[in-house]
Design an enzyme around this catalytic site. Sequence first.
Site, short mmCIF file in Angstrom:
data_model
loop_
_atom_site.label_atom_id
_atom_site.label_comp_id
_atom_site.label_asym_id
_atom_site.label_seq_id
_atom_site.Cartn_x
_atom_site.Cartn_y
_atom_site.Cartn_z
CG ASP A 71 38.91 36.64 34.83
OD1 ASP A 71 38.85 35.68 34.04
OD2 ASP A 71 38.74 37.83 34.49
N1 URA Z 1 34.59 38.79 32.21
C1 URA Z 1 35.84 38.93 32.68
O1 URA Z 1 36.64 39.68 32.13
N2 URA Z 1 36.18 38.23 33.76
C2 URA Z 1 35.35 37.40 34.41
O2 URA Z 1 35.73 36.80 35.41
C3 URA Z 1 34.04 37.28 33.91
C4 URA Z 1 33.68 37.97 32.80
#
Ligand code: URA
Length: 232
Positions: free
Chosen positions: A100
């Site tokens: 993310d």
């Molecule tokens: N899980 C998430 O919620 N976000 C990420 O960036 C990676 C794994």
Amino acid sequence: MRLDKLLTEYGYGTRSQVKDLIRKEKVTVSGRDKPGPETAVSEEDRVFVNGEELVRSEYEYWLLYKPSGYLTAVTDRLRPVVMDLIPSKRKDLSPVGRLDLDTEGVLLVTNDGMLSHQLLSPAKHVEKTYYAELASDLPENAAQLFASPMVFSDFTAKPALSFEKITDRSARLTICEGKFHQVRRMFLKAGCEVVYLRRERFSFLTLSGLKPGEARLLTEEEIKKLRSAVKE
Ligand code: URA
């Protein structure tokens, strides 16, 4: 490409360290008399460092310590993208999976589409470890919740491979899946919003030696190990 840049990309040191190597005549280029840092080298040129040939591969494998605020994408019109942090001129590199925008941590970047595909395949069970900080205290039964399948509207997450409570509001979680927002969603199931998330490990690769925003090429040994991690 300039000789000093090539050597930096292949992990022989910083720009000034490799310039030093070149000045000390530790670097030779086929058919060139006393190459300098600015000497242009093409794909056909054979380059030797301390007498050993630098083997240029058609594939590149980068390990990036993704910082927060960078989009896991190759380009974006508005925001900085992870590829801005990869010191390679290759145009065919792309991230292996995604983190993310505000997640930090281990992100692989390569142009080896086959390996990338295998690393992302659920059947290969590649382990990922995340460190999470939370907006509220973990529930008493957190370990039990993460040790059980978690049912979401679009998929059921397998039990975590491990869950370690660090403090009331932080934990380390290892999973082998990679659904969209999976870690944040798993913590939300346990009643906790994630306020900070960092991927500390992808298979055996960790952030060791890197600062946020830094990237390095994988060693030959690491590439072999990754390939064998997804074999069979
Ligand atoms: N899980 C998430 O919620 N976000 C990420 O960036 C990676 C794994």
